[in-house]
Design a protein around this motif. Structure first.
Motif, PDB file in Angstrom:
ATOM      1  N   CYS B 130      -3.000  51.447 -78.784  1.00 20.31           N
ATOM      2  CA  CYS B 130      -2.518  51.304 -76.943  1.00 20.31           C
ATOM      3  C   CYS B 130      -4.136  51.736 -76.324  1.00 20.31           C
ATOM      4  O   CYS B 130      -3.627  51.586 -75.074  1.00 20.31           O
ATOM      5  N   GLY B 131      -4.880  52.466 -76.653  1.00 20.37           N
ATOM      6  CA  GLY B 131      -5.832  52.748 -75.775  1.00 20.37           C
ATOM      7  C   GLY B 131      -6.383  51.292 -75.204  1.00 20.37           C
ATOM      8  O   GLY B 131      -6.975  51.325 -74.238  1.00 20.37           O
ATOM      9  N   ARG B 132      -7.035  50.532 -75.993  1.00 23.60           N
ATOM     10  CA  ARG B 132      -7.502  49.497 -76.174  1.00 23.60           C
ATOM     11  C   ARG B 132      -6.517  48.317 -74.877  1.00 23.60           C
ATOM     12  O   ARG B 132      -6.874  47.419 -73.815  1.00 23.60           O
ATOM     13  N   ARG B 137      -4.734  45.769 -69.519  1.00 25.00           N
ATOM     14  CA  ARG B 137      -4.004  46.383 -68.507  1.00 25.00           C
ATOM     15  C   ARG B 137      -4.724  47.222 -67.569  1.00 25.00           C
ATOM     16  O   ARG B 137      -3.916  46.185 -66.380  1.00 25.00           O
ATOM     17  N   ALA B 138      -5.421  47.686 -67.223  1.00 21.26           N
ATOM     18  CA  ALA B 138      -6.251  48.161 -65.909  1.00 21.26           C
ATOM     19  C   ALA B 138      -6.739  47.653 -65.165  1.00 21.26           C
ATOM     20  O   ALA B 138      -7.217  47.309 -64.434  1.00 21.26           O
ATOM     21  N   ARG B 139      -7.692  46.679 -66.305  1.00 20.27           N
ATOM     22  CA  ARG B 139      -8.608  45.532 -66.100  1.00 20.27           C
ATOM     23  C   ARG B 139      -8.488  44.357 -65.303  1.00 20.27           C
ATOM     24  O   ARG B 139      -8.830  44.028 -64.451  1.00 20.27           O
ATOM     25  N   TYR B 140      -7.058  43.969 -65.834  1.00 19.28           N
ATOM     26  CA  TYR B 140      -6.797  42.557 -65.482  1.00 19.28           C
ATOM     27  C   TYR B 140      -5.550  42.103 -65.054  1.00 19.28           C
ATOM     28  O   TYR B 140      -4.586  43.657 -65.452  1.00 19.28           O
ATOM     29  N   GLY B 174       3.272  49.189 -72.175  1.00 17.98           N
ATOM     30  CA  GLY B 174       4.189  47.915 -71.678  1.00 17.98           C
ATOM     31  C   GLY B 174       3.504  46.276 -71.754  1.00 17.98           C
ATOM     32  O   GLY B 174       3.292  45.755 -71.091  1.00 17.98           O
ATOM     33  N   CYS B 175       2.966  46.286 -72.980  1.00 10.24           N
ATOM     34  CA  CYS B 175       2.144  44.899 -73.256  1.00 10.24           C
ATOM     35  C   CYS B 175       3.843  44.191 -73.773  1.00 10.24           C
ATOM     36  O   CYS B 175       4.356  44.792 -73.801  1.00 10.24           O
ATOM     37  N   GLY B 176       3.190  42.621 -73.537  1.00 14.52           N
ATOM     38  CA  GLY B 176       4.874  42.194 -74.360  1.00 14.52           C
ATOM     39  C   GLY B 176       4.152  40.844 -75.204  1.00 14.52           C
ATOM     40  O   GLY B 176       2.576  41.548 -75.920  1.00 14.52           O
ATOM     41  N   PHE B 177       4.993  40.558 -75.917  1.00 14.11           N
ATOM     42  CA  PHE B 177       4.524  39.964 -77.620  1.00 14.11           C
ATOM     43  C   PHE B 177       4.535  38.229 -77.429  1.00 14.11           C
ATOM     44  O   PHE B 177       5.244  38.135 -76.697  1.00 14.11           O
ATOM     45  N   VAL B 178       3.712  37.856 -77.924  1.00 14.50           N
ATOM     46  CA  VAL B 178       3.603  36.724 -78.182  1.00 14.50           C
ATOM     47  C   VAL B 178       3.973  36.390 -79.274  1.00 14.50           C
ATOM     48  O   VAL B 178       3.475  36.983 -80.693  1.00 14.50           O
ATOM     49  N   VAL B 179       5.065  35.411 -79.834  1.00 14.77           N
ATOM     50  CA  VAL B 179       6.161  35.587 -80.702  1.00 14.77           C
ATOM     51  C   VAL B 179       5.268  34.123 -81.478  1.00 14.77           C
ATOM     52  O   VAL B 179       5.335  33.272 -80.872  1.00 14.77           O
TER      53      VAL B 179
END
Lengths: 176, 285
Positions: B130-132, B137-140, B174-179
């Motif tokens: 989660c930290g990474r 998410r903050a970087r891009y 708040g990330c999404g998924f590739v299924v």
């Protein structure tokens, strides 16, 4: 439960066959000696071979023609911390062959290594001396025709540099 | 999502300009992997200038989805700085719709595994990942997605199920998924993994991209090799995923460049045409 770092380190050691699984961890004990662990090693070796074949095309084909690629890639995979970047991995592989007892193998590896260095922007001229016609060697590796024999008394000097319009030039320099 | 339907996307690793030209007429996005379009230079690992020239020439015709292999987001020792540098350069030079990584580790104590393994689903791993993800998410300024990876070793377990672990990461960051339908087919065949239960538990509201691929079976293992066209079990699962995940914005057909001599450009283009008509109810662009 083991920490993440310990878990990953133990899996690495199992994969490399360096250490037995910690007896206090039932998962790692189960992985040790499993067919899945053998398969994991094969998968890692498979991807290594895919990368080397695409980067070191001619050396790989030469080794194939002499029935030596499988052994060479296994030794490389076991003996090196192979880079995930295939050009770096290719350099690692080729450098092992520069001192190979079989002169044509070492020569071909030197040629491909020089090409990688020039492509990477290294200045200067890289020189590789051949005991047979390098064009004939590459043609044979490309077509599957018989590989040319050494030509006693002849040295083909191949020079590679980004300063050359066609990257490489070759001349017959001397009779031994 | 383009005009109410998912976009179609395909892998491109460079050096096949005629194939790229044909693919651009068939797809909406091109998937690139920074690892695969890099080269070794005197200054270290950098984007390959010849491949980048091809991609920059294509930027008027497409956008890019970036799918990484080498970040090693779940390595206890730290993620790859080389990979992040490549990613920075890609974002600087190409229009990227979103980017993604595999939920796994490829490096341990400085050594490269040559393959990828999933982390144990523990609180420690969750916090680290989660930290990474939050850092990325903050970087891009585009969405970041995580992909579940195939198993090679038996499941190492943890305090979360596979789906609950991904749900927790998405909830926290708040990330999404590739299924990846093919990954699930591999796991189902190799480990009797219950893909239906996984999908039922996974919060598919986070699913933004669907991956399709094909590969051989070797020594009884279905290989995640991206060396073949899609087969019917993969397509059937893909249909189920699309039905359950209306937010999927792209369907990506992944194939390995090294498989092209055996697959052939025509077969790849025919596959893309067929995927478009089958899944997007649409004609070629």
């Amino acid at each position: 439960m083991t920490s993440l770092a310990e878990h990953q380190r133990a899996l690495l050691d199992l994969m490399r066959g360096r250490a037995p699984a910690p007896s206090e961890d039932p998962y790692l004990a189960g992985v040790a000696g499993s067919r899945e662990l053998d398969f994991l090693r094969e998968v890692s070796l498979f991807w290594c071979a895919v990368g080397i074949r695409s980067t070191c095309t001619w050396t790989a084909r030469w080794l194939d023609r002499h029935g030596a690629f499988a052994e060479a890639i296994a030794a490389f995979h076991a003996g090196e911390n192979v880079s995930p970047y295939i050009e770096t991995a290719g350099r690692q592989f080729l450098e092992r062959f520069l001192v190979h007892a079989d002169a044509p193998t070492a020569t071909l590896a030197a040629l491909e290594l020089a090409l990688l260095r020039v492509q990477a922007g290294e200045p200067g001229v890289f020189r590789v001396d051949w005991d047979r016609n390098p064009n004939a060697v590459i043609r044979a590796l490309r077509t599957g025709d018989a590989l040319p024999d050494a030509e006693p008394g002849r040295v083909y000097r191949l020079e590679i540099s980004s300063d050359f319009a066609e990257l490489m030039r070759c001349e017959l320099v001397e009779a031994r | 999502v383009l005009n109410g339907r998912p976009a179609l996307c395909a892998t491109y690793e460079g050096g096949e300009p005629r194939l790229l030209e044909r693919m651009l007429a068939l797809v909406d996005y091109i998937e690139i992997s920074p690892d695969s379009i890099s080269c070794t230079t005197q200054d270290g690992i950098r984007l390959n200038p010849e491949i980048m020239a091809e991609l920059e020439n294509a930027r008027s015709a497409t956008r890019f989805l970036v799918h990484g292999v080498g970040l090693s987001i779940a390595s206890a020792e730290g993620r790859s700085d080389d990979y992040l540098r490549l990613l920075d350069d890609v974002f600087e030079r190409l229009p990227v719709a979103w980017h993604s990584e595999h939920l796994g580790f490829t490096r341990v104590a400085g050594e490269h595994l040559g393959t990828m393994l999933p982390p144990p689903r523990t609180e420690e791993a969750l916090d680290l990942i989660c930290g990474r993800v939050s850092e990325l998410r903050a970087r891009y300024a585009v969405p970041f997605l995580l992909e579940h990876i195939v198993r090679i070793l038996p499941d190492c377990g943890g305090t979360y199920s596979d789906a609950a672990f991904m749900n927790a990461i998405a909830r926290e960051t708040g990330c999404g998924f590739v299924v990846d339908a093919y990954n699930l087919v591999c796991d189902r065949e190799n480990f009797a993994f219950d893909a239906d239960a996984f999908l039922a538990e996974l919060d598919l509201g986070h699913a933004k991209e669907l991956h399709l691929a094909g590969g051989e079976t070797y020594k009884g293992f279905r290989m995640d090799a991206h060396s073949r066209l899609t087969d019917e079990p993969t397509r059937a699962l893909a249909r189920d995923i699309l039905d359950a995940a209306p937010g999927i914005g792209a369907i990506t057909f992944e194939f390995l460049k090294q498989a092209l001599p055996s697959l052939g450009d025509d077969a790849v283009c025919a596959e893309l045409t067929d995927l478009r008509t089958t899944f997007l109810d649409d004609k070629p662009r």
